[in-house]
Structures are given as structure tokens and as C-alpha cells.
Design a protein around this motif. Structure first.
Motif, PDB file in Angstrom:
ATOM      1  N   ALA A 163       0.877  -1.050   0.209  1.00 40.11           N
ATOM      2  CA  ALA A 163      -0.034  -0.056  -0.274  1.00 40.11           C
ATOM      3  C   ALA A 163       0.812   1.175  -0.127  1.00 40.11           C
ATOM      4  O   ALA A 163       0.358   2.309  -0.538  1.00 40.11           O
ATOM      5  CB  ALA A 163      -1.118   0.010   1.177  1.00 40.11           C
ATOM      6  N   LEU A 164       2.093   1.132   0.711  1.00 39.49           N
ATOM      7  CA  LEU A 164       2.972   2.483   0.624  1.00 39.49           C
ATOM      8  C   LEU A 164       3.258   2.960  -0.848  1.00 39.49           C
ATOM      9  O   LEU A 164       3.354   4.081  -1.173  1.00 39.49           O
ATOM     10  CB  LEU A 164       4.276   2.058   1.380  1.00 39.49           C
ATOM     11  N   ILE A 179       2.529   6.589  -1.668  1.00 44.71           N
ATOM     12  CA  ILE A 179       3.287   7.562  -2.413  1.00 44.71           C
ATOM     13  C   ILE A 179       3.019   8.116  -3.727  1.00 44.71           C
ATOM     14  O   ILE A 179       3.093   9.420  -3.543  1.00 44.71           O
ATOM     15  CB  ILE A 179       4.658   6.908  -2.575  1.00 44.71           C
ATOM     16  N   GLY A 180       2.250   7.376  -4.445  1.00 37.99           N
ATOM     17  CA  GLY A 180       1.970   7.889  -5.674  1.00 37.99           C
ATOM     18  C   GLY A 180       0.740   8.904  -5.384  1.00 37.99           C
ATOM     19  O   GLY A 180       0.576   9.879  -6.127  1.00 37.99           O
ATOM     20  N   ILE A 181      -0.213   8.583  -4.469  1.00 35.50           N
ATOM     21  CA  ILE A 181      -1.227   9.453  -4.155  1.00 35.50           C
ATOM     22  C   ILE A 181      -1.106  10.585  -3.453  1.00 35.50           C
ATOM     23  O   ILE A 181      -1.590  11.676  -3.688  1.00 35.50           O
ATOM     24  CB  ILE A 181      -2.323   8.604  -3.554  1.00 35.50           C
ATOM     25  N   ALA A 182      -0.011  10.359  -2.728  1.00 30.48           N
ATOM     26  CA  ALA A 182       0.647  11.622  -1.812  1.00 30.48           C
ATOM     27  C   ALA A 182       1.148  12.429  -2.703  1.00 30.48           C
ATOM     28  O   ALA A 182       0.995  13.814  -2.678  1.00 30.48           O
ATOM     29  CB  ALA A 182       1.232  11.203  -0.926  1.00 30.48           C
ATOM     30  N   THR A 183       1.947  11.933  -3.770  1.00 26.30           N
ATOM     31  CA  THR A 183       2.541  12.976  -4.690  1.00 26.30           C
ATOM     32  C   THR A 183       1.451  13.728  -5.541  1.00 26.30           C
ATOM     33  O   THR A 183       1.567  14.598  -5.890  1.00 26.30           O
ATOM     34  CB  THR A 183       3.388  11.890  -5.818  1.00 26.30           C
ATOM     35  N   THR A 184       0.280  12.906  -5.942  1.00 30.23           N
ATOM     36  CA  THR A 184      -0.777  13.297  -6.615  1.00 30.23           C
ATOM     37  C   THR A 184      -1.432  14.792  -5.812  1.00 30.23           C
ATOM     38  O   THR A 184      -1.748  15.549  -6.313  1.00 30.23           O
ATOM     39  CB  THR A 184      -1.961  12.319  -6.974  1.00 30.23           C
ATOM     40  N   ALA A 185      -1.758  14.374  -4.619  1.00 33.00           N
ATOM     41  CA  ALA A 185      -2.161  15.407  -3.493  1.00 33.00           C
ATOM     42  C   ALA A 185      -1.224  16.662  -3.618  1.00 33.00           C
ATOM     43  O   ALA A 185      -1.677  17.848  -3.595  1.00 33.00           O
ATOM     44  CB  ALA A 185      -2.623  14.903  -2.398  1.00 33.00           C
ATOM     45  N   VAL A 201       2.423   5.837 -11.798  1.00 34.12           N
ATOM     46  CA  VAL A 201       3.633   5.145 -11.041  1.00 34.12           C
ATOM     47  C   VAL A 201       2.975   4.300  -9.867  1.00 34.12           C
ATOM     48  O   VAL A 201       3.560   2.988  -9.712  1.00 34.12           O
ATOM     49  CB  VAL A 201       4.329   6.261 -10.478  1.00 34.12           C
ATOM     50  N   GLY A 202       1.929   4.749  -9.346  1.00 29.64           N
ATOM     51  CA  GLY A 202       1.422   4.027  -8.154  1.00 29.64           C
ATOM     52  C   GLY A 202       0.704   2.698  -8.721  1.00 29.64           C
ATOM     53  O   GLY A 202       0.971   1.594  -8.170  1.00 29.64           O
ATOM     54  N   GLY A 203       0.132   2.702 -10.010  1.00 27.75           N
ATOM     55  CA  GLY A 203      -0.419   1.633 -10.599  1.00 27.75           C
ATOM     56  C   GLY A 203       0.509   0.519 -11.019  1.00 27.75           C
ATOM     57  O   GLY A 203       0.303  -0.579 -10.946  1.00 27.75           O
ATOM     58  N   GLY A 236      -2.279   8.094   1.397  1.00 28.58           N
ATOM     59  CA  GLY A 236      -1.672   9.298   0.643  1.00 28.58           C
ATOM     60  C   GLY A 236      -2.250  10.368   0.386  1.00 28.58           C
ATOM     61  O   GLY A 236      -1.570  11.552   0.480  1.00 28.58           O
ATOM     62  N   THR A 237      -3.329  10.330   0.516  1.00 27.14           N
ATOM     63  CA  THR A 237      -4.053  11.674   0.465  1.00 27.14           C
ATOM     64  C   THR A 237      -4.054  12.319   1.535  1.00 27.14           C
ATOM     65  O   THR A 237      -3.775  13.606   1.703  1.00 27.14           O
ATOM     66  CB  THR A 237      -5.918  11.288   0.050  1.00 27.14           C
TER      67      THR A 237
END
Length: 398
Positions: free
Chosen positions: A31-32, A36-42, A286-288, A338-339
Motif C-alpha cells: 500500500a505504501l 506515495i503515488g497518491i500523496a504525490t498527486t495530492a 507510477v502507483g499503478g 496518501g491523500t
């Protein structure tokens, strides 16, 4: 013929979460990746959004919703109808409309200076709502009010105050300074800060509208009307202003064009929107990839479980649904975490820069939804691969 047992949605969710519950550390690291991908998105949407909000706020101070109306140069006399301000105020998108009028008088520091030397300053009759129309603030003293506008009182523009020798007004209770306009003394009650949008006001001495009528023989016809309106409608308002101000002779009315900052502001909005979409897409990709890699490894390591379930009667659709559910759950958990991390980092950075904290809600919701969709897509190949394993192949490979 024995019909296969159907799994209810709750049973399917329980089976799908089995791998996450039994391999918590692996699930956390899996999940990390999506987190990271979603945190980057946010982060990459929130920080530019906050920066954009700060920039747009700065551009808005440059008069992106402001217009000025005046008589056509060469008109004799160069004035507008006395009722024109009230007519402009009735235009729907207009939020503020005020005016000034040239009184054609001279101002002097005292009666011992040359009566023909006005220090290059203009004496203007001003309406009470002028500061709101030009975004002006009072640096010292106060602005005119319904009482003082009827008496011989004035407010000085920033340049006018300097030329007349007033840095600041004395504290309350001290003697108020005075200037002479024409042959009458006027008390100075305020000094404006610089008004970048209206430099003519900086070089003006502002007299109340009613006092100008009674003391300076002002006829009530405005010289310049200052208009603020809702920004999206500024071109529409500009188009109807001439006919509104002077229905009989609209060609004798000049309306300034919108500030160049408006075009810059709209270009900035479009540029930032394209940038945010591009950055969000890359981060989700990247997250996918990380989720897909995790699920492929999970299928390889859990061949015994797959073979045992197939031997006990689970059909291929149930195996596919199990791994798709696990993939979506991992992505959802990573997306939520991540959000939260991304929004917290965005808020901290924006506060540190002195920007407004902006939570791009559409981007946040799209990020969460995109995380689940990406997790499902990333789990398609691993789930199909798991479903193709026959019981004998899965058990024999252990």
C-alpha cells in the motif's frame, strides 16, 4: 450436477482481504507504493493550486474587475450626465460604481502662496463609496462620512499630501491642518495610501460631493466613473456602459479596456489546469505499476492457496474476483493514506509560504477514485494468471 457456491459481496470482501490480514507487513509495503503515488498527486496538485490562488489573488489586486468611464476627449464640457452613476449601479453584474468630478479650482497650502500655483494638484468632488471602487485605503486620519462630506473637509491623495507638506495628521485632539481651495479654508481629515490602480487620485484633493456643490459651485456632473463588476461579466458590462451612461450620445463616452492582468489571470488558470492534470496522471501511473508488481508477486507466492481453493471447488471467476478485490483494497488503503499525507504536506508548505491553503476537492476525489480504478486495472493480469492455474499445477509447483 453440483452447482458452484456463489460468494456474497461480504464473503468476497472477506476473502479478498485475507491476504492483507495475514501478510500485514507485506500489505503495508504494498500500500505504501500507491500511497506515495497518491500523496504525490495530492502534493503536486495542492501546492500549485495554492500557488495559483496566491498568484490570482495578487493579479486581482491589479484591477482585473475594474473599468473607468469618462467623456470622450474633446467634448465640451468633458462631463457625464448627473444621473449616470445611479444608472450604472443598476447594471446587474456591477458590484460598485462611484465617481469623481473635477471642480476646476486650485488648492494651496495657505493664503500666503501664489493664488495661481496649485502645485500640479487637482481638486475633485468625490462620492462616499469611492474607496471601495478603487480599492483605496486611508493611511492617516479617516475617509469622508455622511456628515463631513457636507462640510468644508478634504482627504488628500498620497502625492498631494507630500506636495502640500503633510506627512501624517496629528493625533486625535490635536489641531487639524487646513488648506485653502479657491478662497475658502478646508480642514484635512484624512490622507490616502498610494492607489496604484488610480494614480490620478494620488495627485488629488478630494472634497465631499455635497460640500463641492455648496462651497465650490460644483454642478453635480461626474468626470470619471469607477466601476467594479463580477469578473466573468466584465466584457459584457463594458459593452453596455456607453449606452447606459449616455443613452442619447453613447459615442461621446469612453470606457477603458479591462486590465492586461485579466488576460494574464485567465492564461494562468488554463496553464495550471493542464499542469495539474499531467502531474496527477504521472503519479497515478507510477502507483499503478507498483500495485501490479505487488499483485504479480502475490500470485506467485500464493500458488498453494490458489490450488487448494480450486481443489475445494472454487471456480476461476472466484479466484479472479479474490485477487481483484485484494488489489482494489490495497489501492484504496494506499489512496486514503496518501491523500491524508499529501494534504497535510500541502497545508504545511502553503502556510510556510504565506499562501492560502487550497484543497483541490475535485483532484482529491479523482485521486481516490483513480487509485481504486488503477488498483483494479493493475490487478487484472495477476488475477487472470491466478485463475488460469489448475489445482494440479498450483499444488505441484509448491
Amino acid at each position: 450436477m453440483i452447482r458452484p457456491v456463489r460468494l456474497s459481496p461480504l464473503d468476497l470482501l472477506d476473502v479478498g482481504l485475507l491476504g492483507i490480514r495475514t501478510r500485514r507487513m507485506r500489505a503495508a509495503f504494498s500500500a505504501l507504493g500507491i500511497a506515495i503515488g497518491i500523496a504525490t498527486t495530492a502534493l503536486v496538485t495542492g501546492v500549485p493550486a495554492a500557488s495559483q490562488a496566491a498568484l490570482l489573488r495578487e493579479l486581482s489586486t491589479l484591477g482585473t474587475n475594474s473599468l473607468q468611464v469618462m467623456a470622450q476627449p474633446g467634448t465640451d464640457p468633458p462631463r457625464l450626465p448627473a444621473e449616470s452613476v445611479a444608472m450604472v449601479q443598476r447594471i446587474g453584474p456591477v458590484t460598485v460604481a462611484s465617481a469623481v468630478a473635477n471642480t476646476h479650482t486650485l488648492v494651496r497650502r495657505n493664503d500666503r502662496t501664489d493664488a495661481r500655483d496649485g502645485s500640479g494638484l487637482t481638486v475633485l468632488a468625490a462620492r462616499l463609496d469611492l474607496p471601495q471602487a478603487i480599492n483605496a485605503t486611508v493611511r492617516s486620519g479617516r475617509w469622508l462620512d455622511p456628515v463631513t462630506e457636507r462640510f468644508p473637509t478634504v482627504v488628500l491623495g498620497s502625492v498631494a499630501a507630500t506636495r502640500l507638506g503633510f506627512a501624517d495628521l496629528p493625533a486625535a485632539g490635536g489641531p487639524a491642518p487646513m488648506v485653502i481651495i479657491g478662497d475658502r479654508w478646508f480642514t484635512v481629515v484624512g490622507i490616502l495610501a498610494a492607489t496604484p490602480l488610480s494614480p490620478d487620485i494620488d495627485r488629488s484633493v478630494l472634497v465631499g460631493w455635497e460640500a463641492a456643490r455648496s462651497q465650490l459651485r460644483f454642478d453635480g456632473h461626474p468626470t470619471v466613473i469607477y466601476v467594479q463588476c463580477r469578473e466573468p461579466a466584465i466584457e459584457t458590462v463594458r459593452a453596455v456602459l456607453p449606452a447606459t451612461v449616455s443613452p442619447e450620445q453613447p459615442g461621446q463616452v469612453v470606457v477603458t479596456r479591462p486590465s492586461d492582468a485579466l488576460a494574464a489571470k485567465r492564461a494562468t488558470e488554463g496553464t495550471f489546469s493542464a499542469l495539474l492534470l499531467g502531474l496527477a496522471a504521472v503519479a497515478l501511473l507510477v502507483g499503478g505499476i507498483g500495485v501490479a508488481n505487488t499483485m504479480v508477486i502475490a500470485v506467485w507466492e500464493r500458488r498453494t492457496e490458489i490450488g487448494l481453493r480450486r481443489a475445494l471447488g472454487a471456480h476461476r471467476g472466484q479466484i479472479r474476483a479474490q485477487f481483484l478485490t485484494e488489489s482494489a483494497a490495497l489501492a484504496a488503503l494506499g489512496g486514503v493514506a496518501g491523500t491524508l499525507v499529501g494534504l497535510a504536506a500541502t497545508a504545511a508548505y502553503a502556510i510556510g509560504q504565506g499562501w492560502p491553503v487550497v484543497v483541490p476537492l475535485p483532484a482529491t476525489l479523482v485521486g481516490l477514485g483513480g487509485a481504486v480504478v488503477v488498483g483494479v486495472v493493475a490487478g487484472v493480469y495477476p488475477s487472470i494468471r491466478a485463475a488460469r492455474l489448475t489445482p494440479t499445477e498450483a499444488l505441484a509447483s509448491t
